[in-house]
Design an enzyme around this catalytic site. Structure first.
Site, PDB file in Angstrom:
ATOM      1  N   CYS A  89       0.832  -1.204   0.000  1.00 52.12           N
ATOM      2  CA  CYS A  89       0.000   0.000   0.000  1.00 52.12           C
ATOM      3  C   CYS A  89       0.872   1.262   0.000  1.00 52.12           C
ATOM      4  O   CYS A  89       1.425   1.623  -1.032  1.00 52.12           O
ATOM      5  CB  CYS A  89      -0.989  -0.027   1.168  1.00 52.12           C
ATOM      6  SG  CYS A  89      -2.347   1.164   0.980  1.00 52.12           S
ATOM      7  N   HIS A 216      -3.086  -5.029   1.901  1.00 57.20           N
ATOM      8  CA  HIS A 216      -2.369  -5.182   3.171  1.00 57.20           C
ATOM      9  C   HIS A 216      -2.391  -6.640   3.638  1.00 57.20           C
ATOM     10  O   HIS A 216      -3.229  -7.001   4.473  1.00 57.20           O
ATOM     11  CB  HIS A 216      -3.035  -4.347   4.265  1.00 57.20           C
ATOM     12  CG  HIS A 216      -2.952  -2.878   4.103  1.00 57.20           C
ATOM     13  ND1 HIS A 216      -1.991  -2.109   4.711  1.00 57.20           N
ATOM     14  CD2 HIS A 216      -3.736  -2.017   3.406  1.00 57.20           C
ATOM     15  CE1 HIS A 216      -2.185  -0.834   4.407  1.00 57.20           C
ATOM     16  NE2 HIS A 216      -3.233  -0.757   3.613  1.00 57.20           N
ATOM     17  N   GLU A 218      -0.482  -7.781   5.729  1.00 59.00           N
ATOM     18  CA  GLU A 218      -0.109  -7.700   7.144  1.00 59.00           C
ATOM     19  C   GLU A 218      -1.299  -7.462   8.069  1.00 59.00           C
ATOM     20  O   GLU A 218      -1.192  -7.667   9.284  1.00 59.00           O
ATOM     21  CB  GLU A 218       0.950  -6.603   7.358  1.00 59.00           C
ATOM     22  CG  GLU A 218       0.459  -5.169   7.277  1.00 59.00           C
ATOM     23  CD  GLU A 218       0.422  -4.595   5.870  1.00 59.00           C
ATOM     24  OE1 GLU A 218       0.392  -3.358   5.745  1.00 59.00           O
ATOM     25  OE2 GLU A 218       0.413  -5.373   4.898  1.00 59.00           O
TER      26      GLU A 218
END
Length: 237
Positions: A89, A216, A218
């Site tokens: 991102c 994302h 994560e």
């Protein structure tokens, strides 16, 4: 027998850096003696890294903090080293060569020869999660929870000695300001567009040792993307 060890750094100036480290640890829990993960806030810490991840966050803030903490040139030097890089991102934006709708004081590091459009899906309220099939480049990963938050997209592959120009997204406003990297292109690989949404927007790409994703990984609880980065980019070096 000596086990080769790798240190993977996560740029920790702003954004979701702790989440990256948590998923990396989960992805490598059976090899914890081989892989080490480091929050990177200083040039000295960056020098210890065999690979670097730039997390999601706010790309303008990340750029300004990096400039204020004198991290821009060390990051450029890291790019020139040819070590693996992954930007998610905001990290995608920071690593790109051109930024559409960038802020005047925003930096583009120029690690990957692409143009990106910030906030391509709209504002925070337009954020979404979608199960995507990445099995075309990650074996058996046919359902992955991709989270898009004010996400950028790849709007163009830029022409270089190794790449022909390829427009992936026609900009509605051709007068949009474009921030261009001050750094010379050093990546001698061809840009590969890894994933395109059904609406034609490109949200993942790689160029040799550099990986970028609009979404994302994560922020999910699925560590398979992180495991693939370790296997494909880090352990293969």
């Amino acid at each position: 027998m000596t086990v080769k060890q790798y240190t993977v750094g996560v740029l920790s100036l702003q954004g979701a850096f702790k989440e990256h480290i948590d998923l990396f640890k989960l992805a490598t829990e059976s090899q914890h003696e081989k892989f080490h993960f480091l929050e990177v806030k200083t040039p000295q810490q960056l020098l210890r890294c065999d690979a670097l991840v730039i997390p999601g966050g706010e790309s303008t803030s990340m750029s300004l903090i990096a400039e204020r903490t004198k991290m821009i040139q060390p990051l450029v030097d890291f790019i020139h080293s040819g070590k693996p890089l992954w930007g998610t991102c905001a990290g995608l934006i920071f690593l790109s060569r051109e930024i559409v709708n960038g802020r005047p004081n925003q930096k583009a590091l120029g690690a990957i020869d692409i143009q990106v459009k910030r906030n391509a899906f709209g504002r925070q309220l337009d954020s979404f999660e979608s199960m995507l099939d990445f099995s075309g480049f990650i074996e058996a990963v046919d359902q992955f929870p991709a989270i898009f938050i004010r996400a950028p997209v790849i709007s163009k592959v830029l022409p270089t000695e190794y790449n022909e120009e390829y427009i992936t997204m026609k900009l509605v406003d051709d007068q949009s300001p474009i921030i261009r990297s001050e750094n010379e292109s050093v990546n001698k690989s061809k840009v590969e567009l890894l994933y395109t949404l059904d609406n034609g927007l490109v949200v993942a790409a790689r160029q040799g040792n550099v990986l970028v994703t609009s979404f994302h990984p994560e922020l999910s609880d699925d560590c398979r993307f992180h495991r693939w980065f370790i296997q494909e980019f880090v352990a293969s070096t």
